[in-house]
Design a protein around this motif. Structure first.
Motif, mmCIF file in Angstrom:
data_model
loop_
_atom_site.group_PDB
_atom_site.id
_atom_site.type_symbol
_atom_site.label_atom_id
_atom_site.label_comp_id
_atom_site.label_asym_id
_atom_site.label_seq_id
_atom_site.Cartn_x
_atom_site.Cartn_y
_atom_site.Cartn_z
ATOM 1 N N TRP A 19 44.998 7.193 73.577
ATOM 2 C CA TRP A 19 45.326 5.917 72.924
ATOM 3 C C TRP A 19 44.864 4.723 73.741
ATOM 4 C CZ3 TRP A 19 47.808 2.253 75.696
ATOM 5 C CH2 TRP A 19 48.362 2.697 76.918
ATOM 6 N N SER A 20 44.632 4.911 75.061
ATOM 7 C CA SER A 20 44.499 3.764 75.974
ATOM 8 C C SER A 20 43.066 3.232 76.011
ATOM 9 C CB SER A 20 44.927 4.183 77.377
ATOM 10 O OG SER A 20 44.727 3.107 78.289
ATOM 11 N N PRO A 21 42.908 1.911 75.819
ATOM 12 C CA PRO A 21 41.550 1.354 75.741
ATOM 13 C C PRO A 21 40.730 1.509 77.029
ATOM 14 C CG PRO A 21 43.212 -0.402 75.722
ATOM 15 C CD PRO A 21 43.943 0.887 75.580
ATOM 16 N N ASN A 22 41.373 1.482 78.176
ATOM 17 C CA ASN A 22 40.572 1.536 79.407
ATOM 18 C C ASN A 22 39.959 2.919 79.654
ATOM 19 O OD1 ASN A 22 40.695 -1.242 80.157
ATOM 20 N ND2 ASN A 22 42.855 -0.914 80.658
ATOM 21 N N PRO A 23 40.760 3.999 79.610
ATOM 22 C CA PRO A 23 40.111 5.312 79.676
ATOM 23 C C PRO A 23 39.139 5.550 78.516
ATOM 24 C CG PRO A 23 42.454 5.522 80.121
ATOM 25 C CD PRO A 23 42.223 4.113 79.652
ATOM 26 N N CYS A 24 39.408 4.925 77.364
ATOM 27 C CA CYS A 24 38.496 5.083 76.219
ATOM 28 C C CYS A 24 37.093 4.601 76.577
ATOM 29 C CB CYS A 24 39.029 4.330 75.008
ATOM 30 S SG CYS A 24 37.953 4.416 73.564
ATOM 31 N N LYS A 25 37.001 3.523 77.378
ATOM 32 C CA LYS A 25 35.677 3.045 77.794
ATOM 33 C C LYS A 25 34.906 4.160 78.494
ATOM 34 C CE LYS A 25 37.734 -1.444 78.926
ATOM 35 N NZ LYS A 25 38.212 -2.248 80.084
ATOM 36 N N THR A 26 35.595 4.865 79.398
ATOM 37 C CA THR A 26 34.923 5.920 80.163
ATOM 38 C C THR A 26 34.596 7.115 79.269
ATOM 39 O OG1 THR A 26 36.007 5.186 82.181
ATOM 40 C CG2 THR A 26 35.114 7.420 82.192
ATOM 41 N N ARG A 27 35.495 7.430 78.328
ATOM 42 C CA ARG A 27 35.202 8.533 77.402
ATOM 43 C C ARG A 27 33.952 8.210 76.576
ATOM 44 N NH1 ARG A 27 39.922 9.616 76.062
ATOM 45 N NH2 ARG A 27 39.984 7.960 74.501
ATOM 46 N N TYR A 28 33.890 6.980 76.049
ATOM 47 C CA TYR A 28 32.670 6.556 75.348
ATOM 48 C C TYR A 28 31.444 6.752 76.252
ATOM 49 C CZ TYR A 28 34.639 3.997 71.226
ATOM 50 O OH TYR A 28 35.225 3.637 70.034
ATOM 51 N N CYS A 29 31.549 6.308 77.502
ATOM 52 C CA CYS A 29 30.408 6.392 78.425
ATOM 53 C C CYS A 29 29.982 7.841 78.648
ATOM 54 C CB CYS A 29 30.751 5.759 79.778
ATOM 55 S SG CYS A 29 31.020 3.976 79.717
ATOM 56 N N LEU A 30 30.961 8.726 78.897
ATOM 57 C CA LEU A 30 30.643 10.131 79.169
ATOM 58 C C LEU A 30 30.018 10.790 77.941
ATOM 59 C CD1 LEU A 30 33.909 11.035 81.122
ATOM 60 C CD2 LEU A 30 31.586 11.125 82.085
ATOM 61 N N ASN A 31 30.607 10.540 76.774
ATOM 62 C CA ASN A 31 30.067 11.137 75.543
ATOM 63 C C ASN A 31 28.684 10.567 75.218
ATOM 64 O OD1 ASN A 31 32.243 12.873 75.017
ATOM 65 N ND2 ASN A 31 33.373 11.294 73.909
ATOM 66 N N TYR A 32 28.513 9.267 75.425
ATOM 67 C CA TYR A 32 27.216 8.625 75.147
ATOM 68 C C TYR A 32 26.127 9.225 76.033
ATOM 69 C CZ TYR A 32 23.729 4.828 74.972
ATOM 70 O OH TYR A 32 22.580 4.093 74.835
ATOM 71 N N LYS A 33 26.494 9.506 77.272
ATOM 72 C CA LYS A 33 25.528 10.074 78.206
ATOM 73 C C LYS A 33 25.375 11.586 78.041
ATOM 74 C CE LYS A 33 25.749 6.738 82.021
ATOM 75 N NZ LYS A 33 24.324 6.648 82.341
ATOM 76 N N GLY A 34 26.261 12.178 77.239
ATOM 77 C CA GLY A 34 26.188 13.624 77.063
ATOM 78 C C GLY A 34 26.572 14.406 78.309
ATOM 79 N N LEU A 35 27.435 13.836 79.134
ATOM 80 C CA LEU A 35 27.874 14.529 80.352
ATOM 81 C C LEU A 35 29.108 15.372 80.038
ATOM 82 C CD1 LEU A 35 27.532 11.533 82.845
ATOM 83 C CD2 LEU A 35 26.084 13.591 82.769
ATOM 84 N N PRO A 36 29.119 16.650 80.433
ATOM 85 C CA PRO A 36 30.294 17.483 80.180
ATOM 86 C C PRO A 36 31.481 17.034 81.031
ATOM 87 C CG PRO A 36 28.720 18.673 81.547
ATOM 88 C CD PRO A 36 28.062 17.378 81.173
ATOM 89 N N TYR A 37 32.664 17.079 80.441
ATOM 90 C CA TYR A 37 33.864 16.690 81.194
ATOM 91 C C TYR A 37 35.058 17.309 80.505
ATOM 92 C CZ TYR A 37 34.957 13.471 77.412
ATOM 93 O OH TYR A 37 35.257 12.953 76.176
ATOM 94 N N LYS A 38 36.176 17.293 81.186
ATOM 95 C CA LYS A 38 37.427 17.659 80.516
ATOM 96 C C LYS A 38 38.502 16.655 80.924
ATOM 97 C CE LYS A 38 38.448 21.124 84.034
ATOM 98 N NZ LYS A 38 38.625 22.545 84.358
ATOM 99 N N THR A 39 39.452 16.446 80.009
ATOM 100 C CA THR A 39 40.484 15.442 80.239
ATOM 101 C C THR A 39 41.690 16.074 80.921
ATOM 102 O OG1 THR A 39 39.761 14.343 78.232
ATOM 103 C CG2 THR A 39 41.896 13.674 79.131
ATOM 104 N N VAL A 40 42.218 15.391 81.907
ATOM 105 C CA VAL A 40 43.511 15.748 82.497
ATOM 106 C C VAL A 40 44.467 14.606 82.166
ATOM 107 C CG1 VAL A 40 44.773 16.051 84.662
ATOM 108 C CG2 VAL A 40 42.573 17.210 84.320
#
Lengths: 250, 250
Positions: A19-40
């Motif tokens: 829900w949080s806009p600040n982590p959302c920025k990073t999620r957008y960035c990671l997905n846009y770059k196609g970098l694999p990640y997982k959320t904790v």
């Protein structure tokens, strides 16, 4: 690329938890770059202990005390821990140079100036959005969020939301803020639909993250969401729809 | 290029007459582009009648009334009249495409967002700089400036300047504002020394115009000027020295 990065984000009761806009920025960035990640997922009271444990630096100082916040990431490929979405975006650009750039050449200083300018412009939003945020948090975060935000406003969260005629007046200020941002984007239309041209940049994901927040805290059927989707000739609707492919929570 | 443009600027008692940061932006732009022009001096009470006469639009609305301001230009080559420094800069880029660009591709929206962000950041400056400005104006402008600025602050200009311990505290806020801008520029150092990279852009001339103003209203021997020249490892001293060649008043 080998191992997935870890994105530390704050959970909630909404579907998908994010829900949080600040982590959302990073999620957008990671997905846009196609970098694999997982959320904790990290509840609010656990952010400071977690940050200290993994070695994430405070992102601010408030009343003389270090202030820890999310997003933070851990990149096992470089053994790097980093907090604060703009720093993370710079790191991802530098570490994964073959992925799309969040800071195109010649835009670093201006994008860093844009973020506080955008936040300042949005100042009428918090009185609406912070109480609504509180409603979707899990109990441990809700207690923490209420205590810290009530101290910030000097009143109960329920009394922060404007009511009566003030509600319309203050909501009009939120619209006026988006009108200002729309004006900046109009000035750049010769460059392309995004803040730096034809491709999204970090600053676009900053703007989109706050619009995405509306949907998470009020829902797609709310008057708030319908309002913003109707503003500025559908600019925000187009932006958020265009970025849906980068919203995936993993 | 054939005929020189006209730059409308506000005169004063300082050598060379020019003192005002907003027309200074346009002078920097014209000199940087190497476009011939000549200055026509307009005292404050004459700005509105002159603007209406030449067909320059108001640049703002204050208390429901149109507000006219300088800089304005007249370009006899295209028969164009235009007010407001950012609009003028865009016009010059478009009309004289073989001159150096003030808005490099991909920076339009962000530069337009930068200007209000910079002005907002500088908010502690006005209490010092507006009374000092009043001291250098010619009588007709002085009367006008005092009346309008005293209405803005709700007190006499002499009482606007902080005194006693507040003077140091408020001046420290001016330094803090430049620290913030310095931080943005540090983020862009990989791009170059300027806000958009290796060459100056409109936003750099905006920053420099306010520093140049310090020299005009306080003088090069003042503590204010020496202060800013010493701040941020000499960043502002280097900036203003680098732009001296674009300061020429014609």
């Amino acid at each position: 690329m080998s191992e997935p990065l870890i994105l530390y984000d704050i959970p909630s009761t909404v579907p998908g938890q994010a829900w949080s806009p600040n982590p959302c920025k990073t999620r957008y960035c990671l997905n846009y770059k196609g970098l694999p990640y997982k959320t904790v997922w990290v509840e609010y009271p656990d952010i400071e202990p977690l940050s200290k444990k993994i070695g994430a630096l405070p992102t601010d100082v408030t009343n003389g005390k270090p202030y820890y916040s999310l997003p933070a990431i851990y990149d096992p490929n470089t053994k790097t821990v980093l907090a604060e979405s703009a720093l993370i975006a710079e790191y991802l650009d530098a570490t994964y140079p073959d992925t799309p750039k969040l800071f195109p050449a010649g835009t670093h200083a201006l994008q860093h100036a844009f973020v506080p300018a955008f936040m300042q412009t949005l100042s009428a939003l918090w009185q609406f959005a912070l109480p609504a945020t509180n409603n979707v948090l899990n109990p441990p975060s809700e207690v923490y969020f209420r205590r810290t935000r009530e101290a910030m406003f000097g009143k109960k969260l329920e009394d922060v939301v404007p009511s009566g005629p003030a509600a319309n007046e203050e909501w009009a200020k939120v619209k006026a803020a988006f009108d200002i941002v729309d004006g900046w984007l109009q000035k750049g239309e010769a460059d392309g639909p995004y803040l730096t041209g034809k491709e999204p940049a970090f600053a676009d994901f900053v703007v989109a993250s706050f619009i995405w927040w509306f949907k998470k805290i009020w829902g797609a059927e709310s008057s708030q969401w319908k309002d913003i989707m109707s503003w500025n000739n559908g600019r925000w609707e187009a932006l958020i729809k265009g970025f849906e492919k980068y919203e995936t929570i993993v």
